[in-house]
Design an enzyme around this catalytic site. Structure first.
Site, mmCIF file in Angstrom:
data_model
loop_
_atom_site.group_PDB
_atom_site.id
_atom_site.type_symbol
_atom_site.label_atom_id
_atom_site.label_comp_id
_atom_site.label_asym_id
_atom_site.label_seq_id
_atom_site.Cartn_x
_atom_site.Cartn_y
_atom_site.Cartn_z
ATOM 1 N N HIS A 305 0.819 -1.206 0.000
ATOM 2 C CA HIS A 305 0.000 0.000 0.000
ATOM 3 C C HIS A 305 0.859 1.265 0.000
ATOM 4 C CE1 HIS A 305 -3.928 -2.091 1.427
ATOM 5 N NE2 HIS A 305 -3.872 -1.954 0.131
ATOM 6 N N ARG A 412 -19.845 5.839 -17.070
ATOM 7 C CA ARG A 412 -20.294 4.443 -17.017
ATOM 8 C C ARG A 412 -21.217 4.274 -15.812
ATOM 9 N NH1 ARG A 412 -14.629 4.468 -17.105
ATOM 10 N NH2 ARG A 412 -13.691 3.981 -19.131
ATOM 11 N N ARG A 448 -23.808 7.120 -20.324
ATOM 12 C CA ARG A 448 -24.176 5.889 -21.021
ATOM 13 C C ARG A 448 -25.203 5.142 -20.188
ATOM 14 N NH1 ARG A 448 -19.476 1.684 -22.205
ATOM 15 N NH2 ARG A 448 -19.686 1.294 -19.967
ATOM 16 N N GLU A 546 -20.353 0.604 -31.608
ATOM 17 C CA GLU A 546 -19.441 -0.448 -31.156
ATOM 18 C C GLU A 546 -19.753 -1.806 -31.755
ATOM 19 O OE1 GLU A 546 -19.756 -0.775 -26.878
ATOM 20 O OE2 GLU A 546 -21.867 -0.206 -26.926
ATOM 21 N N ASN A 569 -12.978 0.023 -28.042
ATOM 22 C CA ASN A 569 -12.614 -1.232 -27.370
ATOM 23 C C ASN A 569 -13.480 -2.390 -27.868
ATOM 24 O OD1 ASN A 569 -11.000 0.529 -25.977
ATOM 25 N ND2 ASN A 569 -12.083 0.358 -24.051
ATOM 26 N N ASP A 570 -14.804 -2.243 -27.762
ATOM 27 C CA ASP A 570 -15.696 -3.305 -28.221
ATOM 28 C C ASP A 570 -15.754 -3.370 -29.739
ATOM 29 O OD1 ASP A 570 -16.461 -4.658 -25.972
ATOM 30 O OD2 ASP A 570 -18.221 -3.433 -25.573
ATOM 31 N N ARG A 580 -11.377 -9.526 -26.422
ATOM 32 C CA ARG A 580 -10.320 -8.650 -25.905
ATOM 33 C C ARG A 580 -9.820 -9.084 -24.539
ATOM 34 N NH1 ARG A 580 -12.721 -3.914 -23.021
ATOM 35 N NH2 ARG A 580 -14.984 -4.016 -23.122
ATOM 36 N N CYS A 617 -14.963 7.416 -27.481
ATOM 37 C CA CYS A 617 -14.764 7.235 -26.040
ATOM 38 C C CYS A 617 -13.987 5.969 -25.709
ATOM 39 C CB CYS A 617 -16.113 7.230 -25.310
ATOM 40 S SG CYS A 617 -17.240 5.932 -25.844
#
Length: 659
Positions: A305, A412, A448, A546, A569-570, A580, A617
């Site tokens: 930590h 998100r 979203r 996407e 990404n998607d 992915r 995004c």
């Protein structure tokens, strides 16, 4: 009632994931156990859970017995199967070195402690960067027990005294958690320490020793040492690092029992190098971190930590020096290289000049990016390119604002649903979205709608078993099938739109009918709020691009919505037909593949032709090597992690300067 699964939590159930799992379990009345390799432990004990040493990709079984056993199983299994669950918040709040694109801390043990000369030491490179400054030795005296056996009549009073001390430590930590000054990352660490202080594994062990006649201080020292040894013996570097946390909590309890205050770090000079044999995360999280130039410690590693706090605040750190740290007790000045794990005691003039140059170069690089915080990137033709942030919680607002985000390009909402035991109410959602809108007004905040599927289920929604949840009942598909959930979110968004520039984005769209059905629900919600006399306002409705289907029907979609946001990404995984999350096909998940770039360009052309905003995004939006290409395609909004914002603005301004 029980159910088995494969753990997808990143790195397994180490400190913070275990804390979150326990918090989730404690939200249910049922008795809950986690079973691995035939060994069962209470899912409501952080210490016992961590000592089970559950690693990523191992099979475990969750058992629940009680009135809400079904709900408990669904929620806990959902957490274990969420691939993002163990990714610590602060890992995203990168240090300046990481912001520059450099690699994060090396693997634990990659730089073993070994002398490198009379005044040169080598330890674990735990947080990147260079520092040189006056040494601030922090070597609090060791705590020792009274070493006497209690009389029978003293035991009950000693147990009461011990419990009061534990309560006092918990109260201190609760107070720290309530402070706005504590960053989100540090908050998670303090919460994990607080759980250890409250866990009956530590308190139970200590009370047993007191009942056996040991004084409370001796009992705590012995109990903490016993449990820390168990953590050290586990074949897992994350869990090994928790041994330091147990000792740190034990020390705090002992100090209360002795009526003593720990040696304070409040007086550390500006730019000083903190030298310690060991420093608890509790102490470091409360220290004046902005004044600390670097950290050198005998204990700790890259996953401790201490290292996490240092990295999240951009403080260079070298840990794991062992007994070598004693050589620094009388040092006047110290130079440290957090990239290589080197520490130099009382450096000579040549070394001072070298390190001063390195520190200055790094500062210039940071300053060179910082000037872009308030810049509004504008192209030669006058077009403004909005550089926004991707975030998932209100705790991330500060980092986005500090970076200079021009609004939010992706909020998100699934975390809002996943962090609660039950589906969040309309009021709770409205308050969250309103807080976002107010924080970034007049810039837009793109929210979203719920993008939950079989790959990341939540309590309150029963998902079918699916062979491939990424191609299943997720995103807008699930929402349209559950208007009771979807309308609650849409109503909350309409209410929040009163407070700022709210825009709403639908995920996983593959058919125009999905947009049209959503509009019907929005109209229903608007009519309901009007009839109820609840303040509300309209919002722009857009879609995430996407799926390959959305790309191919982009010209038609553009006539139905106010904006596009490309989720690279998607989109990349669907176009390349490559999961992915599967490392064996990772090389196929390349946004620069001609097929993916062609899909992005097709989408941009459709949006530009229709006169709507086209943004991005996905992670690719923050890549300086691709930004110019995206802008030339017609994108006018790029949204990314806060750490990439200033670099992206710099790339756009360089592009504008070139004409």
């Amino acid at each position: 009632m029980e159910r088995s699964t494969i753990v997808r939590v990143h790195e397994g159930l180490h400190a913070r994931p275990a804390t979150r799992f326990v918090k989730l379990a404690k939200g249910f009345e049922s008795d809950v156990e986690l079973v691995k390799d035939g060994k069962a432990v209470s899912a409501k004990s952080s210490v016992k859970l961590m000592l089970l040493a559950v690693k990523e990709n191992q099979e475990v079984t969750v058992r629940a017995n009680g009135a809400d056993a079904i709900e408990a199983l669904e929620a806990l299994i959902g957490y274990l199967e969420n691939p993002r669950a163990g990714l610590d918040d602060e890992a995203e709040a990168q240090s300046p070195a990481n912001d520059a694109g450099q690699e994060a801390a090396p693997a634990p043990g990659s730089a073993p402690a070994a002398p490198d000369g009379a005044n040169r030491l080598r330890g674990v490179a735990a947080s990147e960067g260079f520092a040189i400054g006056p040494a601030f030795a922090h070597f609090p005296p060791d705590i020792a027990g009274q070493g006497r056996m209690l009389q029978a009549e003293e035991i009950e009073g000693e147990i009461d005294r011990f419990r009061m001390a534990v309560g006092a430590v918990q109260a201190r930590m609760d107070h720290a958690l309530a402070q706005d000054s504590l960053s989100a990352g540090d908050r998670g660490i303090v919460a994990a320490l607080r759980d250890i202080a409250a866990d009956d594994t530590l308190t139970g062990e200590a009370e047993g020793l007191i009942k056996g006649g040991n004084d409370a201080v001796s009992a705590v020292i012995t109990a903490a040492s016993t449990i820390a040894a168990e953590f050290s013996a586990v074949d897992d570097h994350y869990l090994n690092a928790r041994a330091d946390d147990v000792h740190a909590v034990g020390r705090q309890i002992c100090l209360v029992l002795l009526g003593q205050d720990d040696v304070s770090l409040e007086n550390i000079p500006e730019g000083a190098i903190l030298i310690a044999d060991d420093i608890g995360a509790w102490d470091l999280a409360r220290a004046p971190l902005k004044r600390i130039g670097g950290v050198v410690c005998g204990h700790g590693g890259a996953t401790s930590h201490i290292a996490i706090i240092a990295r999240s605040h951009g403080i260079p750190a070298v840990l794991g020096l062992g007994g070598q740290v004693d050589a620094l007790r009388t040092a006047r000045d110290v130079a440290l290289d957090g990239n290589a794990g080197h520490v130099i005691i009382d450096p000579d003039e040549a070394t001072r000049a070298d390190f001063a140059g390195r520190v200055e170069a790094a500062a210039k690089e940071r300053a060179g990016l910082t000037i872009f915080k308030t810049v509004t990137p504008k192209l030669a033709d006058g077009r403004i390119i909005e550089v926004a942030a991707n975030i998932g919680s209100l705790e991330e607002i500060e980092a986005a604002l500090e970076a200079g985000a021009m609004g939010i390009g992706l909020f998100r909402t699934e975390l809002l649903f996943m962090r609660h035991m039950h589906l969040p109410s309309e009021d709770m959602q409205a308050e969250t979205y309103a807080a976002l809108a107010k924080a970034f007004a007049p810039y837009p905040v793109i929210v979203r709608t719920l993008d939950i599927g079989g790959d990341k289920p939540i309590a309150g929604i029963e998902f079918p078993d699916e062979e491939n949840p990424f191609l299943g009942w997720r995103g807008v598909r699930m929402c349209l099938d559950r208007p009771d959930i979807f309308k609650r979110q849409l109503r909350a968004l309409l209410r929040a739109a009163v407070h700022g520039n709210i825009k709403v984005m639908l995920p996983m769209v593959s058919d125009i009918s999905e947009v049209r059905q959503t509009r019907v629900l929005v109209d229903e919600c608007t009519a309901e709020l009007r009839a109820e006399g609840v303040p509300h306002a309209s919002f722009d409705l857009g879609v995430m691009i996407e799926t390959p289907a959305a790309v191919l029907i982009a010209p038609a979609l553009a006539k139905e919505v106010a904006f596009f946001s490309i989720g690279t990404n998607d989109l990349t995984q669907y176009i390349m037909a490559a999961d992915r999350l599967n490392p064996t096909v990772a090389k196929l998940n390349d946004v620069t593949n001609p097929a993916v770039m062609s899909a992005i360009e097709m989408t941009a052309k459709a949006g530009v032709a229709a006169g709507i905003m086209v943004g991005m995004c996905g992670e690719a939006a923050g890549r300086p090597d691709l930004i110019a290409t995206f802008v030339k395609m017609g994108l006018t909004e790029l949204s990314m992690s806060p750490a990439s914002i200033q670099r992206a603005k710099k790339a756009i301004m360089a592009m504008a300067a070139e004409g």
